[in-house]
Write a protein that holds these residues in place. Structure first.
Motif, PDB file in Angstrom:
ATOM      1  N   PHE A 372     117.354  52.102 152.934  1.00  7.46           N
ATOM      2  CA  PHE A 372     118.146  52.344 154.137  1.00  7.46           C
ATOM      3  C   PHE A 372     119.358  53.230 153.834  1.00  7.46           C
ATOM      4  CE2 PHE A 372     116.699  48.089 156.217  1.00  7.46           C
ATOM      5  CZ  PHE A 372     115.472  48.667 156.522  1.00  7.46           C
ATOM      6  N   ILE A 373     120.029  52.973 152.708  1.00 11.89           N
ATOM      7  CA  ILE A 373     121.159  53.823 152.324  1.00 11.89           C
ATOM      8  C   ILE A 373     120.680  55.254 152.071  1.00 11.89           C
ATOM      9  CG2 ILE A 373     122.769  54.284 150.424  1.00 11.89           C
ATOM     10  CD1 ILE A 373     123.838  52.226 152.336  1.00 11.89           C
ATOM     11  N   GLU A 374     119.523  55.388 151.469  1.00 10.66           N
ATOM     12  CA  GLU A 374     118.957  56.718 151.221  1.00 10.66           C
ATOM     13  C   GLU A 374     118.716  57.449 152.539  1.00 10.66           C
ATOM     14  OE1 GLU A 374     115.634  58.323 148.118  1.00 10.66           O
ATOM     15  OE2 GLU A 374     115.044  56.643 149.384  1.00 10.66           O
ATOM     16  N   ARG A 375     118.137  56.778 153.510  1.00 11.19           N
ATOM     17  CA  ARG A 375     117.903  57.410 154.816  1.00 11.19           C
ATOM     18  C   ARG A 375     119.218  57.772 155.486  1.00 11.19           C
ATOM     19  NH1 ARG A 375     114.600  54.787 160.003  1.00 11.19           N
ATOM     20  NH2 ARG A 375     115.525  56.143 161.589  1.00 11.19           N
ATOM     21  N   LEU A 376     120.193  56.863 155.455  1.00 10.98           N
ATOM     22  CA  LEU A 376     121.492  57.139 156.058  1.00 10.98           C
ATOM     23  C   LEU A 376     122.145  58.358 155.400  1.00 10.98           C
ATOM     24  CD1 LEU A 376     123.674  56.170 158.070  1.00 10.98           C
ATOM     25  CD2 LEU A 376     124.606  54.763 156.222  1.00 10.98           C
ATOM     26  N   ALA A 377     121.955  58.502 154.089  1.00 15.52           N
ATOM     27  CA  ALA A 377     122.518  59.645 153.377  1.00 15.52           C
ATOM     28  C   ALA A 377     121.907  60.957 153.875  1.00 15.52           C
ATOM     29  CB  ALA A 377     122.280  59.487 151.878  1.00 15.52           C
ATOM     30  N   PHE A 378     120.593  60.974 154.059  1.00 15.17           N
ATOM     31  CA  PHE A 378     119.961  62.185 154.560  1.00 15.17           C
ATOM     32  C   PHE A 378     120.413  62.487 155.989  1.00 15.17           C
ATOM     33  CE2 PHE A 378     116.629  61.558 151.207  1.00 15.17           C
ATOM     34  CZ  PHE A 378     116.812  62.784 150.594  1.00 15.17           C
ATOM     35  N   GLU A 379     120.555  61.473 156.807  1.00 21.63           N
ATOM     36  CA  GLU A 379     121.031  61.697 158.165  1.00 21.63           C
ATOM     37  C   GLU A 379     122.441  62.281 158.165  1.00 21.63           C
ATOM     38  OE1 GLU A 379     120.592  57.907 160.039  1.00 21.63           O
ATOM     39  OE2 GLU A 379     118.426  58.111 160.306  1.00 21.63           O
ATOM     40  N   HIS A 380     123.276  61.791 157.260  1.00 17.74           N
ATOM     41  CA  HIS A 380     124.641  62.313 157.157  1.00 17.74           C
ATOM     42  C   HIS A 380     124.627  63.783 156.743  1.00 17.74           C
ATOM     43  CE1 HIS A 380     128.949  62.259 156.529  1.00 17.74           C
ATOM     44  NE2 HIS A 380     128.802  62.638 155.268  1.00 17.74           N
ATOM     45  N   LEU A 381     123.788  64.137 155.789  1.00 19.61           N
ATOM     46  CA  LEU A 381     123.708  65.517 155.323  1.00 19.61           C
ATOM     47  C   LEU A 381     123.244  66.457 156.430  1.00 19.61           C
ATOM     48  CD1 LEU A 381     122.204  64.680 151.843  1.00 19.61           C
ATOM     49  CD2 LEU A 381     124.255  66.074 152.156  1.00 19.61           C
ATOM     50  N   VAL A 382     122.248  66.027 157.191  1.00 19.60           N
ATOM     51  CA  VAL A 382     121.746  66.870 158.280  1.00 19.60           C
ATOM     52  C   VAL A 382     122.810  67.048 159.362  1.00 19.60           C
ATOM     53  CG1 VAL A 382     120.024  67.021 160.124  1.00 19.60           C
ATOM     54  CG2 VAL A 382     119.326  66.335 157.824  1.00 19.60           C
ATOM     55  N   LYS A 383     123.589  66.012 159.645  1.00 19.39           N
ATOM     56  CA  LYS A 383     124.669  66.133 160.620  1.00 19.39           C
ATOM     57  C   LYS A 383     125.704  67.165 160.192  1.00 19.39           C
ATOM     58  CE  LYS A 383     124.482  61.437 162.544  1.00 19.39           C
ATOM     59  NZ  LYS A 383     125.162  60.128 162.605  1.00 19.39           N
ATOM     60  N   LEU A 384     125.872  67.327 158.884  1.00 17.38           N
ATOM     61  CA  LEU A 384     126.839  68.298 158.374  1.00 17.38           C
ATOM     62  C   LEU A 384     126.317  69.724 158.422  1.00 17.38           C
ATOM     63  CD1 LEU A 384     128.183  66.406 155.214  1.00 17.38           C
ATOM     64  CD2 LEU A 384     129.289  66.622 157.447  1.00 17.38           C
ATOM     65  N   GLY A 385     125.021  69.875 158.713  1.00 21.29           N
ATOM     66  CA  GLY A 385     124.462  71.217 158.810  1.00 21.29           C
ATOM     67  C   GLY A 385     123.391  71.539 157.798  1.00 21.29           C
ATOM     68  N   ALA A 386     122.981  70.570 156.993  1.00 21.13           N
ATOM     69  CA  ALA A 386     121.910  70.812 156.034  1.00 21.13           C
ATOM     70  C   ALA A 386     120.585  70.996 156.771  1.00 21.13           C
ATOM     71  CB  ALA A 386     121.801  69.646 155.052  1.00 21.13           C
ATOM     72  N   GLU A 387     119.659  71.699 156.121  1.00 24.51           N
ATOM     73  CA  GLU A 387     118.328  71.863 156.690  1.00 24.51           C
ATOM     74  C   GLU A 387     117.680  70.494 156.896  1.00 24.51           C
ATOM     75  OE1 GLU A 387     116.369  74.511 157.412  1.00 24.51           O
ATOM     76  OE2 GLU A 387     117.774  76.112 156.912  1.00 24.51           O
ATOM     77  N   PRO A 388     116.923  70.303 157.994  1.00 22.91           N
ATOM     78  CA  PRO A 388     116.184  69.049 158.167  1.00 22.91           C
ATOM     79  C   PRO A 388     115.312  68.762 156.946  1.00 22.91           C
ATOM     80  CG  PRO A 388     116.086  70.356 160.168  1.00 22.91           C
ATOM     81  CD  PRO A 388     116.726  71.234 159.116  1.00 22.91           C
ATOM     82  N   VAL A 389     115.173  67.491 156.651  1.00 27.92           N
ATOM     83  CA  VAL A 389     114.441  67.095 155.451  1.00 27.92           C
ATOM     84  C   VAL A 389     112.955  67.353 155.655  1.00 27.92           C
ATOM     85  CG1 VAL A 389     113.924  65.206 153.877  1.00 27.92           C
ATOM     86  CG2 VAL A 389     116.175  65.348 154.964  1.00 27.92           C
ATOM     87  N   GLY A 390     112.387  68.217 154.808  1.00 24.71           N
ATOM     88  CA  GLY A 390     110.961  68.508 154.877  1.00 24.71           C
ATOM     89  C   GLY A 390     110.164  67.680 153.901  1.00 24.71           C
ATOM     90  N   SER A 391     110.685  67.552 152.696  1.00 22.25           N
ATOM     91  CA  SER A 391     110.040  66.733 151.676  1.00 22.25           C
ATOM     92  C   SER A 391     111.100  66.282 150.694  1.00 22.25           C
ATOM     93  CB  SER A 391     108.945  67.514 150.939  1.00 22.25           C
ATOM     94  OG  SER A 391     109.502  68.607 150.214  1.00 22.25           O
ATOM     95  N   VAL A 392     110.802  65.203 149.991  1.00 21.92           N
ATOM     96  CA  VAL A 392     111.732  64.642 149.026  1.00 21.92           C
ATOM     97  C   VAL A 392     110.986  64.384 147.718  1.00 21.92           C
ATOM     98  CG1 VAL A 392     113.330  62.770 148.497  1.00 21.92           C
ATOM     99  CG2 VAL A 392     113.054  63.530 150.865  1.00 21.92           C
ATOM    100  N   SER A 393     111.518  64.922 146.631  1.00 27.33           N
ATOM    101  CA  SER A 393     110.987  64.615 145.308  1.00 27.33           C
ATOM    102  C   SER A 393     111.719  63.401 144.762  1.00 27.33           C
ATOM    103  CB  SER A 393     111.179  65.808 144.360  1.00 27.33           C
ATOM    104  OG  SER A 393     110.426  66.917 144.781  1.00 27.33           O
ATOM    105  N   LEU A 394     110.978  62.423 144.308  1.00 27.45           N
ATOM    106  CA  LEU A 394     111.565  61.207 143.773  1.00 27.45           C
ATOM    107  C   LEU A 394     111.557  61.254 142.253  1.00 27.45           C
ATOM    108  CD1 LEU A 394     109.893  58.457 146.018  1.00 27.45           C
ATOM    109  CD2 LEU A 394     111.911  59.875 146.491  1.00 27.45           C
ATOM    110  N   THR A 395     112.719  61.054 141.654  1.00 32.78           N
ATOM    111  CA  THR A 395     112.832  60.985 140.203  1.00 32.78           C
ATOM    112  C   THR A 395     113.748  59.816 139.842  1.00 32.78           C
ATOM    113  OG1 THR A 395     114.681  62.564 140.198  1.00 32.78           O
ATOM    114  CG2 THR A 395     112.472  63.472 139.906  1.00 32.78           C
TER     115      THR A 395
END
Length: 479
Positions: A372-395
């Motif tokens: 949930f924190i990971e999703r909230l982080a991506f939502e925050h980044l997109v609100k700031l103007g980042a490109e919508p999340v297309g894919s995520v590499s997990l490491t």
């Protein structure tokens, strides 16, 4: 001598790792050495830099080969120490999560409020530098002119800088990635010397700054004899470990993101323009090819599992959680006070939503809370103007949990990719191999994807995520 190869070195929290990689991306050698000097205690965490030097020498001796054409080094972001003018360490290294200098943060902000009121955090390198320089300048020098003279003899080094200096036999420049949390102005391309002057930090203390991939020097004869790395091998400026993992994942184009889940959670992506975050949760590194690498580091992560479930067999829990499926509960899992991303809340503490009849449900609750924190982080980044999340590499170490990987895909609602090799050291080998082309092109050639996981319907997770965010907001963490 065979095909050319490059070595990447990762100075981690618990160990040093090195890999030697061919141009095709094939790993030709791998070595690791544990670090015995890591001493976390309460808000303090330090290491002996000489422990790094011994571990690096040992790992290089295992992977060295006459075909090696370059080395690059990554290390934890915000880890800093002081050296003398020759590059010899004179203090322990204060690690990325050392918070002893938190009381120095108001002093830092007061030196340049417009610059640092939201863009500086208490565990970043600059507050720690104030603590170190005050302690070192006063040691044996009394006060006044003697202490001031002592202070101008001090030199600031990040952990990767200190190791590079040992390999080349002379002090080296730092890179823009490691310099970020020391206060370097990435937009202007300079240290803010006026602000440093108001903090009593001499201009001479700070190293030159270069872009990642810039040659810092060459392996000395003494180190060549000790490690087997050919004398004269170039040592290139590296990046912090989060950026190194991003290179290893090949997430270097807008819309592609890398999520590193180990002890903590670190997100890195790409943006053409610099993202401005008034909360200070998001910061950006320079992309080696131009543009920016926005992201942040959370205090949430897999480290909460060992803290909340000491002695538990996590592999057994992971198999059982797969059969159990999503639970109607979640834990916001931070093991110490304070959060730094996707929101800044110095007083944040862990909390639980729902019921936990046993440790298996508690295990599942942690996994869901981190997702949930990971999703909230991506939502925050997109609100700031980042490109919508297309894919995520997990490491990161957490990718060993197949159930967690799929859960994260489900919560995020986008495909997740598991790179065949995800070591930060591998990312540094890619950087070293990029000396005559772009890092993006080199990574496209060398990085291979092992698995792609498609998201499944979120079901109950969607409602639970809303309740989780609402609880964060109720506690005042979201501002």
């Amino acid at each position: 001598m065979g095909e050319p190869s490059w070595i990447g070195v990762d100075l981690g929290t618990q160990s040093v790792r090195a890999v030697r990689v061919a141009a095709s991306g094939v790993v030709l050698g791998r070595a690791a050495r544990a670090l015995s000097s890591s001493r976390p205690a309460d808000d303090r965490h330090e290491q002996d830099p000489y422990d790094w030097f011994a571990a690096v020498d040992a790992t290089l001796a295992e992977v060295a080969d006459p075909s090696v054409e370059g080395i690059a080094i990554c290390s934890t972001s915000g880890t800093v120490l002081l050296t003398d003018p020759t590059g010899r360490p004179i203090t322990s290294a204060l690690m990325y999560d050392d918070a002893r200098a938190a009381a120095e943060l108001p002093r830092v902000v007061a030196a340049d409020p417009d610059r640092w009121s939201t863009a500086m955090q208490p565990t970043w390198a600059l507050p720690k530098i104030l603590w170190l320089t005050d302690a070192a300048a006063g040691a044996g020098a009394g006060s006044g002119a003697a202490a001031d003279g002592r202070r101008t003899e001090l030199r600031i080094a990040h952990s990767a800088d200190a190791v590079a200096a040992q390999l080349t036999g002379h002090p080296v420049a730092t890179d823009t990635s490691h310099a970020l949390k020391t206060g370097y102005d990435l937009v202007a391309g300079t240290w803010p010397y006026d602000a440093f002057g108001r903090l009593g930090l001499a201009r001479e203390c700070f190293p030159d700054v270069v872009l990642p991939g810039t040659e810092l020097g060459r392996v000395s004869a003494a180190k060549a004899q000790l490690t087997g790395v050919p004398e004269g091998t170039p040592v290139y400026a590296g990046m912090t470990d989060g950026c190194a993992a991003q290179l290893a994942a090949g997430a270097l184009a807008p819309g592609a993101w890398n999520s590193v889940l180990g002890t903590t959670l670190v997100l890195k992506g790409v943006s053409k323009d610099l993202l401005d975050d008034p909360t200070g949760a998001v910061y950006s590194h320079r992309h080696p090819d131009g543009g920016w690498l926005p992201g942040g580091a959370s205090n949430t992560g897999a480290g909460a599992l060992t803290a909340l479930l000491p002695g538990a067999d996590l592999e057994v829990f992971d198999r059982q959680a797969r059969d159990l499926g999503p639970v109607d509960a979640a834990i916001y899992p931070i093991t110490k006070r304070g959060e730094r991303f996707p929101f800044v809340a110095p007083d944040a503490t862990s909390f639980e939503l729902g019921d936990f009849p046993d440790d298996l449900h508690r295990y599942a609750g942690v996994l869901q809370g981190v997702a949930f924190i990971e999703r909230l982080a991506f939502e925050h980044l997109v609100k700031l103007g980042a490109e919508p999340v297309g894919s995520v590499s997990l490491t990161g170490g957490a990718v060993r949990s197949g159930y967690w990987n799929q859960l994260r895909a489900d919560v995020l609602g986008v495909p997740v990719e598991l790179p065949a090799i995800s070591d930060p050291a591998y990312g540094m080998a890619i950087l070293a191999a990029s000396r005559e082309t772009s890092v993006t092109e080199t990574a496209a050639r060398m990085v291979k994807v092992a698995t792609v996981l498609e998201p499944r319907p979120r079901g109950r997770l969607e409602n639970l995520y809303g309740e989780f965010v609402a609880e964060l907001d109720r506690r005042g963490y979201l501002g």
